[in-house]
Write a protein that holds these residues in place. Structure first.
Motif, short mmCIF file in Angstrom:
data_model
loop_
_atom_site.label_atom_id
_atom_site.label_comp_id
_atom_site.label_asym_id
_atom_site.label_seq_id
_atom_site.Cartn_x
_atom_site.Cartn_y
_atom_site.Cartn_z
N PHE A 155 6.18 4.99 0.52
CA PHE A 155 6.16 4.58 1.93
C PHE A 155 5.03 3.56 2.14
CE2 PHE A 155 8.09 8.70 1.62
CZ PHE A 155 9.23 8.58 2.40
N ASP A 156 5.42 2.38 2.59
CA ASP A 156 4.45 1.30 2.79
C ASP A 156 4.09 1.14 4.27
OD1 ASP A 156 4.94 0.93 0.13
OD2 ASP A 156 5.52 -1.19 0.29
N ASP A 157 2.99 0.43 4.48
CA ASP A 157 2.57 -0.13 5.78
C ASP A 157 1.99 0.90 6.76
OD1 ASP A 157 3.69 -2.29 4.57
OD2 ASP A 157 5.07 -2.81 6.19
N GLY A 158 1.95 2.19 6.39
CA GLY A 158 1.34 3.16 7.29
C GLY A 158 -0.16 3.18 7.12
N ILE A 190 -3.06 1.67 -2.60
CA ILE A 190 -3.56 0.52 -1.82
C ILE A 190 -2.41 -0.42 -1.49
CG2 ILE A 190 -5.02 -1.54 -1.97
CD1 ILE A 190 -6.59 0.04 -4.18
N HIS A 191 -2.40 -0.89 -0.23
CA HIS A 191 -1.41 -1.91 0.13
C HIS A 191 -2.07 -3.10 0.80
CE1 HIS A 191 2.65 -3.26 0.54
NE2 HIS A 191 2.75 -3.10 1.83
N THR A 192 -3.37 -3.17 0.78
CA THR A 192 -4.29 -4.10 1.47
C THR A 192 -4.55 -3.64 2.89
OG1 THR A 192 -2.78 -5.74 2.44
CG2 THR A 192 -3.53 -6.10 0.15
N SER A 237 -5.20 -5.68 5.69
CA SER A 237 -4.64 -6.46 6.80
C SER A 237 -3.14 -6.68 6.69
CB SER A 237 -5.33 -7.82 6.87
OG SER A 237 -4.91 -8.63 5.77
N HIS A 238 -2.61 -6.68 5.46
CA HIS A 238 -1.20 -6.99 5.23
C HIS A 238 -0.84 -8.37 5.77
CE1 HIS A 238 3.10 -6.38 4.58
NE2 HIS A 238 2.84 -5.20 4.03
N ASP A 239 -1.83 -9.23 5.88
CA ASP A 239 -1.62 -10.58 6.44
C ASP A 239 -1.42 -11.54 5.26
OD1 ASP A 239 -1.93 -13.14 7.40
OD2 ASP A 239 -3.58 -12.62 8.77
N PHE A 261 1.58 -4.64 -4.10
CA PHE A 261 1.37 -5.91 -3.40
C PHE A 261 2.24 -5.97 -2.14
CE2 PHE A 261 0.39 -7.12 -7.84
CZ PHE A 261 -0.87 -7.66 -7.65
N PRO A 262 1.67 -6.36 -1.01
CA PRO A 262 2.52 -6.62 0.15
C PRO A 262 3.60 -7.64 -0.21
CG PRO A 262 0.24 -6.49 0.84
CD PRO A 262 0.25 -6.45 -0.68
N GLY A 263 4.84 -7.29 0.04
CA GLY A 263 5.95 -8.15 -0.36
C GLY A 263 6.40 -7.90 -1.79
N GLN A 320 10.41 2.61 1.05
CA GLN A 320 10.61 2.83 2.48
C GLN A 320 9.32 2.45 3.20
OE1 GLN A 320 12.82 7.00 1.91
NE2 GLN A 320 12.90 6.33 4.06
N HIS A 321 9.39 2.46 4.52
CA HIS A 321 8.21 2.14 5.34
C HIS A 321 8.01 3.24 6.37
CE1 HIS A 321 9.34 -1.74 3.59
NE2 HIS A 321 8.08 -2.09 3.74
N ASP A 322 6.86 3.89 6.31
CA ASP A 322 6.63 4.94 7.32
C ASP A 322 6.19 4.34 8.65
OD1 ASP A 322 4.31 4.42 5.76
OD2 ASP A 322 3.32 6.22 6.53
ZN LIG Z 1 4.26 -3.88 3.20
#
Ligand SMILES: [Zn+2]
Length: 405
Positions: free
Chosen positions: A209-212, A256-258, A260-262, A297-299, A364-366
């Motif tokens: 699960f990413d981005d949470g 780790i997913h960073t 800022s995710h920017d 890595f994001p993306g 997936q993304h939580d």
């Molecule tokens: Zn992401």
């Protein structure tokens, strides 16, 4: 007549006598000499602060041309040496006999030949993990004459904490007399611990699960706890960081997913990426007790959103691996970040995907509630069909995609 003659003889005798005396004086002046002889060298050096030992001098009446030594004479000396002050001092030694006088001079140099004392703060050899911060603890310097010279220490050498290798920092300091002291420190940048890969077997599903964390993460953790299933969260700086701690405590893997995710920010450079990575890793460390080397890595590693910086993914995938990070992609997509907008669609995509793979790493993304809502059903279906759900660790398959930038 006789009187005249006698007076002439007297006058001539007096003239001769006068000449003789002048001649004798001339001879004496030429032959006799007062000599002042220095004991020791005429040039002496003494270290500042050390005592000066006066070697003295001797004087006698003698001849400049004959080995005559008619009388010892008393020596008078003048001048002083201050061994607490650098400089050149002159000492004069003189003696006389009647109107004969002579002198000699000695030069005494008070010098500083003692180098400052340069002391390393911290260890002479420092080992740090690649990607972590290094702050040089520096040195201190004290000189016998100039006092604290710590502000005058020059440091040479660079440390690239992003690149594994041995680096040397050289320190140098000079005192006012040019005496130099040096010191050095070795900094070893090492890869973080590597673990050999093992194959965990067939019918294994790694839900990721990413981005949470997000407002949906708590309910997802409840659903997983109810089924005693563990998954992996690739977290960011969004949401409540306490959920990161909770996930770790409940047996899930936090990666780790960073922060800022920017994309524009993190893929601008390797240093920018590492900065952002370290930022979220600090949050992770604060929540779980230690930083992690598991990351995504994001993306994904195959992303092309980073193509504004050509080659950055090639650099990052290679260098981060060398630094000891394990980056994970996926081989099953739920589609929850794209066209898919319903729980049913997420469920169907994941079920279809895991049936095509012996080992699945599911994306997936939580951050999406409809996606997290599907998880209970996915797990129930998987367990009833013989699948094992595991959290990722350093030995798990990384499901790498082809780097495209
Ligand atoms: Zn992401």
């Amino acid at each position: 007549m006789r009187v005249m003659k006698r007076r002439r003889v007297l006058v001539i005798s007096l003239i001769v006598l006068a000449f003789a005396m002048v001649a004798l004086a001339a001879v004496l002046m030429h032959v006799l000499r007062v000599q002042v002889v220095l004991s020791g060298d005429s040039d002496l050096k003494v270290n500042v602060g050390q005592p000066y030992h006066e070697p003295g001098a001797k004087a006698f009446l003698g001849s400049s041309s004959l080995p005559l030594r008619l009388a010892d004479l008393e020596v008078r000396s003048s001048g002083k040496v201050d061994t607490n002050k650098l400089g050149e001092y002159r000492l004069k030694y003189s003696a006389n006999w009647l109107f004969f006088e002579s002198s000699s001079t000695r030069r005494v140099l008070v010098v500083d030949t003692t180098a400052p004392e340069l002391t390393l703060k911290g260890n002479a050899e420092v080992t740090i993990n690649a990607g972590s911060d290094f702050t040089d603890p520096g040195c201190s310097a004290v000189d016998n004459l100039d006092g604290d010279l710590s502000q005058k220490i020059k440091t040479n050498g660079q440390i690239d904490t992003l690149t594994v290798g041995d680096y040397v920092l050289n320190y140098e300091v000079k005192d006012g007399s040019g005496n130099t002291a040096t010191a050095k420190r070795t900094v070893k940048v090492v890869p973080v611990k590597q673990v050999s890969q093992v194959n965990p077997g067939h019918k294994v599903v790694y839900l990721t699960f990413d981005d949470g964390p997000s407002r949906y993460t708590g309910a997802l953790l409840d659903a997983l706890a109810a089924r005693n299933v563990h998954v992996t969260f690739f977290v960011t700086g969004s949401g409540d960081p306490a959920l990161i701690g909770r996930a770790a405590r409940e047996g899930h893997t936090v990666g780790i997913h960073t922060f800022s995710h920017d994309y524009k920010k993190i893929y601008a450079s390797k240093a920018a990426y590492l900065d952002d990575l370290n930022a979220i890793n600090s949050v992770i460390a604060a929540q779980t007790g230690s930083p992690t080397h598991i990351m995504r890595f994001p993306g994904g590693s195959s992303n092309t959103v980073s193509s504004f910086n050509p080659g950055i993914m090639t650099t990052l995938t290679r260098d981060l691996t060398n630094m000891g990070y394990y980056y994970f992609d996926w081989n099953v997509e739920s589609g929850d970040a794209g066209r898919v907008k319903t729980s049913d669609a997420v469920f169907n995509n994941v079920i279809a995907g895991i049936q095509r793979h012996d080992v699945s790493v599911v994306l997936q993304h939580d951050s999406h509630g409809f996606s997290t809502e599907a998880v209970g059903r996915i797990v129930d279906w998987g367990i009833s069909h013989g699948y094992t759900f595991l959290p990722l660790d350093e030995t798990s398959p990384q499901a790498h995609q082809r780097v495209a930038n």
